[in-house]
Scaffold this motif. Structure first.
Motif, PDB file in Angstrom:
ATOM      1  N   LEU A 196       7.667  -9.273  10.019  1.00  0.00           N
ATOM      2  CA  LEU A 196       6.442  -9.566  10.763  1.00  0.00           C
ATOM      3  C   LEU A 196       5.842  -8.291  11.350  1.00  0.00           C
ATOM      4  CD1 LEU A 196       7.560 -12.815  12.619  1.00  0.00           C
ATOM      5  CD2 LEU A 196       5.864 -12.667  10.781  1.00  0.00           C
ATOM      6  N   PHE A 197       6.694  -7.380  11.790  1.00  0.00           N
ATOM      7  CA  PHE A 197       6.211  -6.098  12.306  1.00  0.00           C
ATOM      8  C   PHE A 197       5.425  -5.351  11.231  1.00  0.00           C
ATOM      9  CE2 PHE A 197       7.045  -1.496  12.552  1.00  0.00           C
ATOM     10  CZ  PHE A 197       6.388  -1.195  13.730  1.00  0.00           C
ATOM     11  N   ALA A 198       5.953  -5.303  10.011  1.00  0.00           N
ATOM     12  CA  ALA A 198       5.258  -4.615   8.922  1.00  0.00           C
ATOM     13  C   ALA A 198       3.902  -5.254   8.638  1.00  0.00           C
ATOM     14  CB  ALA A 198       6.125  -4.623   7.663  1.00  0.00           C
ATOM     15  N   VAL A 199       3.856  -6.569   8.695  1.00  0.00           N
ATOM     16  CA  VAL A 199       2.591  -7.283   8.469  1.00  0.00           C
ATOM     17  C   VAL A 199       1.556  -6.887   9.524  1.00  0.00           C
ATOM     18  CG1 VAL A 199       1.513  -9.576   8.511  1.00  0.00           C
ATOM     19  CG2 VAL A 199       3.670  -9.229   7.277  1.00  0.00           C
ATOM     20  N   GLU A 200       1.982  -6.872  10.788  1.00  0.00           N
ATOM     21  CA  GLU A 200       1.019  -6.633  11.870  1.00  0.00           C
ATOM     22  C   GLU A 200       0.630  -5.169  11.981  1.00  0.00           C
ATOM     23  OE1 GLU A 200      -1.461  -8.161  15.050  1.00  0.00           O
ATOM     24  OE2 GLU A 200      -0.626  -8.849  13.138  1.00  0.00           O
ATOM     25  N   VAL A 201       1.568  -4.251  11.730  1.00  0.00           N
ATOM     26  CA  VAL A 201       1.210  -2.829  11.696  1.00  0.00           C
ATOM     27  C   VAL A 201       0.101  -2.592  10.685  1.00  0.00           C
ATOM     28  CG1 VAL A 201       1.996  -0.574  10.847  1.00  0.00           C
ATOM     29  CG2 VAL A 201       3.340  -1.780  12.537  1.00  0.00           C
ATOM     30  N   SER A 202       0.259  -3.173   9.506  1.00  0.00           N
ATOM     31  CA  SER A 202      -0.698  -2.931   8.438  1.00  0.00           C
ATOM     32  C   SER A 202      -2.066  -3.519   8.752  1.00  0.00           C
ATOM     33  CB  SER A 202      -0.156  -3.491   7.118  1.00  0.00           C
ATOM     34  OG  SER A 202       1.031  -2.805   6.750  1.00  0.00           O
ATOM     35  N   ARG A 203      -2.092  -4.530   9.598  1.00  0.00           N
ATOM     36  CA  ARG A 203      -3.383  -5.090  10.029  1.00  0.00           C
ATOM     37  C   ARG A 203      -3.990  -4.261  11.153  1.00  0.00           C
ATOM     38  NH1 ARG A 203      -5.916  -8.301  13.742  1.00  0.00           N
ATOM     39  NH2 ARG A 203      -4.092  -8.465  15.111  1.00  0.00           N
ATOM     40  N   ARG A 204      -3.177  -3.937  12.160  1.00  0.00           N
ATOM     41  CA  ARG A 204      -3.695  -3.283  13.359  1.00  0.00           C
ATOM     42  C   ARG A 204      -4.012  -1.807  13.163  1.00  0.00           C
ATOM     43  NH1 ARG A 204      -2.444  -5.432  18.815  1.00  0.00           N
ATOM     44  NH2 ARG A 204      -1.896  -7.626  18.552  1.00  0.00           N
ATOM     45  N   TRP A 205      -3.205  -1.134  12.374  1.00  0.00           N
ATOM     46  CA  TRP A 205      -3.274   0.315  12.318  1.00  0.00           C
ATOM     47  C   TRP A 205      -3.839   0.858  11.008  1.00  0.00           C
ATOM     48  CZ3 TRP A 205       2.178   1.898  14.595  1.00  0.00           C
ATOM     49  CH2 TRP A 205       2.247   1.479  15.932  1.00  0.00           C
ATOM     50  N   ALA A 206      -4.352  -0.010  10.165  1.00  0.00           N
ATOM     51  CA  ALA A 206      -4.867   0.451   8.869  1.00  0.00           C
ATOM     52  C   ALA A 206      -5.990   1.472   9.041  1.00  0.00           C
ATOM     53  CB  ALA A 206      -5.350  -0.739   8.043  1.00  0.00           C
ATOM     54  N   ASP A 207      -6.805   1.312  10.077  1.00  0.00           N
ATOM     55  CA  ASP A 207      -7.900   2.260  10.293  1.00  0.00           C
ATOM     56  C   ASP A 207      -7.392   3.656  10.646  1.00  0.00           C
ATOM     57  OD1 ASP A 207      -9.731   0.317   9.712  1.00  0.00           O
ATOM     58  OD2 ASP A 207     -10.304  -0.084  11.792  1.00  0.00           O
ATOM     59  N   ASP A 208      -6.140   3.739  11.101  1.00  0.00           N
ATOM     60  CA  ASP A 208      -5.502   5.036  11.351  1.00  0.00           C
ATOM     61  C   ASP A 208      -4.810   5.573  10.098  1.00  0.00           C
ATOM     62  OD1 ASP A 208      -6.218   5.215  14.037  1.00  0.00           O
ATOM     63  OD2 ASP A 208      -4.415   4.194  14.727  1.00  0.00           O
ATOM     64  N   GLY A 209      -4.933   4.843   9.006  1.00  0.00           N
ATOM     65  CA  GLY A 209      -4.257   5.254   7.780  1.00  0.00           C
ATOM     66  C   GLY A 209      -2.774   4.959   7.784  1.00  0.00           C
ATOM     67  N   ILE A 210      -2.304   4.106   8.713  1.00  0.00           N
ATOM     68  CA  ILE A 210      -0.881   3.787   8.846  1.00  0.00           C
ATOM     69  C   ILE A 210      -0.613   2.430   8.202  1.00  0.00           C
ATOM     70  CG2 ILE A 210       1.037   3.434  10.437  1.00  0.00           C
ATOM     71  CD1 ILE A 210      -0.673   4.970  12.549  1.00  0.00           C
ATOM     72  N   LEU A 211       0.337   2.399   7.280  1.00  0.00           N
ATOM     73  CA  LEU A 211       0.728   1.153   6.637  1.00  0.00           C
ATOM     74  C   LEU A 211       2.236   0.994   6.725  1.00  0.00           C
ATOM     75  CD1 LEU A 211      -1.533   1.291   3.448  1.00  0.00           C
ATOM     76  CD2 LEU A 211      -1.847  -0.187   5.449  1.00  0.00           C
ATOM     77  N   SER A 212       2.685  -0.253   6.672  1.00  0.00           N
ATOM     78  CA  SER A 212       4.115  -0.530   6.737  1.00  0.00           C
ATOM     79  C   SER A 212       4.478  -1.626   5.756  1.00  0.00           C
ATOM     80  CB  SER A 212       4.511  -0.955   8.154  1.00  0.00           C
ATOM     81  OG  SER A 212       5.899  -1.191   8.247  1.00  0.00           O
ATOM     82  N   ASN A 213       5.642  -1.487   5.159  1.00  0.00           N
ATOM     83  CA  ASN A 213       6.195  -2.519   4.297  1.00  0.00           C
ATOM     84  C   ASN A 213       7.639  -2.769   4.699  1.00  0.00           C
ATOM     85  OD1 ASN A 213       4.086  -3.123   2.097  1.00  0.00           O
ATOM     86  ND2 ASN A 213       4.147  -0.888   2.128  1.00  0.00           N
ATOM     87  N   ALA A 214       8.117  -3.967   4.407  1.00  0.00           N
ATOM     88  CA  ALA A 214       9.492  -4.343   4.716  1.00  0.00           C
ATOM     89  C   ALA A 214      10.296  -4.440   3.426  1.00  0.00           C
ATOM     90  CB  ALA A 214       9.520  -5.672   5.464  1.00  0.00           C
ATOM     91  N   LEU A 215      11.602  -4.400   3.566  1.00  0.00           N
ATOM     92  CA  LEU A 215      12.438  -4.434   2.365  1.00  0.00           C
ATOM     93  C   LEU A 215      13.812  -5.001   2.654  1.00  0.00           C
ATOM     94  CD1 LEU A 215      14.804  -1.848   2.183  1.00  0.00           C
ATOM     95  CD2 LEU A 215      12.661  -0.727   2.822  1.00  0.00           C
ATOM     96  N   MET A 216      14.416  -5.482   1.595  1.00  0.00           N
ATOM     97  CA  MET A 216      15.817  -5.882   1.573  1.00  0.00           C
ATOM     98  C   MET A 216      16.554  -4.849   0.724  1.00  0.00           C
ATOM     99  SD  MET A 216      18.622  -7.643   1.483  1.00  0.00           S
ATOM    100  CE  MET A 216      19.912  -8.322   0.425  1.00  0.00           C
ATOM    101  N   PRO A 217      17.490  -4.084   1.321  1.00  0.00           N
ATOM    102  CA  PRO A 217      18.133  -3.024   0.540  1.00  0.00           C
ATOM    103  C   PRO A 217      19.128  -3.520  -0.492  1.00  0.00           C
ATOM    104  CG  PRO A 217      19.023  -3.097   2.759  1.00  0.00           C
ATOM    105  CD  PRO A 217      17.875  -4.064   2.730  1.00  0.00           C
ATOM    106  N   GLY A 218      19.685  -4.715  -0.275  1.00  0.00           N
ATOM    107  CA  GLY A 218      20.723  -5.224  -1.154  1.00  0.00           C
ATOM    108  C   GLY A 218      22.039  -5.334  -0.405  1.00  0.00           C
ATOM    109  N   ALA A 219      23.036  -5.864  -1.072  1.00  0.00           N
ATOM    110  CA  ALA A 219      24.360  -6.011  -0.470  1.00  0.00           C
ATOM    111  C   ALA A 219      25.124  -4.706  -0.650  1.00  0.00           C
ATOM    112  CB  ALA A 219      25.114  -7.162  -1.135  1.00  0.00           C
ATOM    113  N   ILE A 220      25.348  -4.014   0.460  1.00  0.00           N
ATOM    114  CA  ILE A 220      26.008  -2.711   0.437  1.00  0.00           C
ATOM    115  C   ILE A 220      27.076  -2.708   1.521  1.00  0.00           C
ATOM    116  CG2 ILE A 220      25.667  -0.211   0.540  1.00  0.00           C
ATOM    117  CD1 ILE A 220      22.509  -1.872   0.567  1.00  0.00           C
TER     118      ILE A 220
END
Length: 315
Positions: A196-220
């Motif tokens: 959810l943080f990645a979703v909202e960062v990308s909405r709020r801060w896109a005008d600053d050129g800041i984007l965020s994505n989330a990920l699942m690294p896998g079972a490690i």
């Protein structure tokens, strides 16, 4: 603005972090990797350093961080590896890190975390997994926003988990004050918060050129599982599709998706998405442990979480 076309890559779950950065030049770019002294954090930092980035390992144990930095320099030839103290459960520590940062920041890898711990609380009374995995990183990112904006095209990497499928953010009782504490439910909602943080960062801060994505690294198998029993690990492996066949990734493979999100030109202009096995993932299908839960990318929940997080930091 974010694009809507699904991202496709030439990589697979066996791809390593070093393979993802092959051919990418990060010279002159600066990265912060939280939890960069061990596990997938150190391999994320190593790959970014191998591509020429200046990397700061933000760690609780500075001695371990220095050892990791020396190792990274030895394997990559990059001596621009710094170490800085950071305890995400301590807002004063986060504020101190922010105060000492100077200049632009191109990549913020929110990698550190705690998994399925016994019930622990911060001095504010916050449940420790939510406080560490989400609120600490939220404070770090919002504090570093000017540095990220100065980078012109900054990326924030939000390391989540398939465990987010276990629980949405329970806004009515985030800190288990009315319900019995359950380690995996607490971990699950903290990992949903990462998406959810990645979703909202990308909405709020896109005008600053800041984007965020989330990920699942896998079972490690890493120190992240220090509170997890062998029985739980066997169950997690089965849920990840391994059954009786080992399905663990090594740390180099586990870091690959973080490095994709941090540095690959394939993700230019892309924000608010969820990745696993070095590919963009679709919605979770019933009976599987892959993909994202719809509640984890719900824009209303993302906005509510941001507001709640700000209220936490204001005290």
């Amino acid at each position: 603005m974010t694009t809507s076309t699904p991202v496709s890559t030439p990589y697979s779950r066996e791809t390593t972090a070093i393979e993802v950065v092959r051919g990418i030049d990060l010279t002159g770019r600066r990265a912060v990797v939280t939890g960069g002294a061990s596990g997938i954090g150190v391999e994320t930092a190593r790959a970014l350093a191998a591509a020429g980035a200046d990397v700061t390992l933000a760690v609780r144990n500075v001695d371990a961080g220095q050892q990791a930095a020396t190792d990274i320099t030895g394997t990559t030839g990059n001596d621009r590896i710094l170490v800085a103290p950071l305890d995400l459960a301590d807002l004063a520590s986060v504020a101190a890190f922010v105060r000492t940062w100077d200049g632009p920041l191109h990549m913020l890898v929110n990698n550190a975390g705690i998994m399925a711990s016994p019930e622990m609380r911060t001095p504010q009374g916050w449940e420790m997994q939510f406080a560490t995995n989400h609120l600490g990183h939220f404070a770090l990112a919002t504090g570093l926003r000017p540095a990220l904006a100065a980078a012109d095209g900054a990326r924030i990497v939000s390391v989540s988990s398939s465990a987010h499928l276990r629980s949405p953010v329970m806004f009515e009782d985030i800190h288990f004050q009315q319900r019995p504490y359950e380690p995996w439910a607490a971990y699950g909602q903290s990992k949903t918060a990462n998406v959810l943080f990645a979703v909202e960062v990308s909405r709020r801060w896109a005008d600053d050129g800041i984007l965020s994505n989330a990920l699942m690294p896998g079972a490690i198998r890493t120190n992240l599982q220090r509170y997890v029993s062998e029985e739980d690990l066997a169950r997690l492996r089965a849920e990840s599709g391994g059954g009786t066949t080992p399905s663990w990734k090594n740390t180099e493979q586990g870091a690959a998706t973080s490095v994709l999100v941090a540095a690959s030109p394939l993700l230019d202009g892309v924000g608010g998405r969820y990745f696993e096995d070095v590919q963009e993932a679709g919605p979770n299908q019933p009976g599987t442990r892959t993909g994202y839960a719809p509640y984890a990318r719900d824009p209303e929940a993302a906005e509510r979480l941001w507001q709640v997080s700000e209220e936490h930091l204001r005290g």
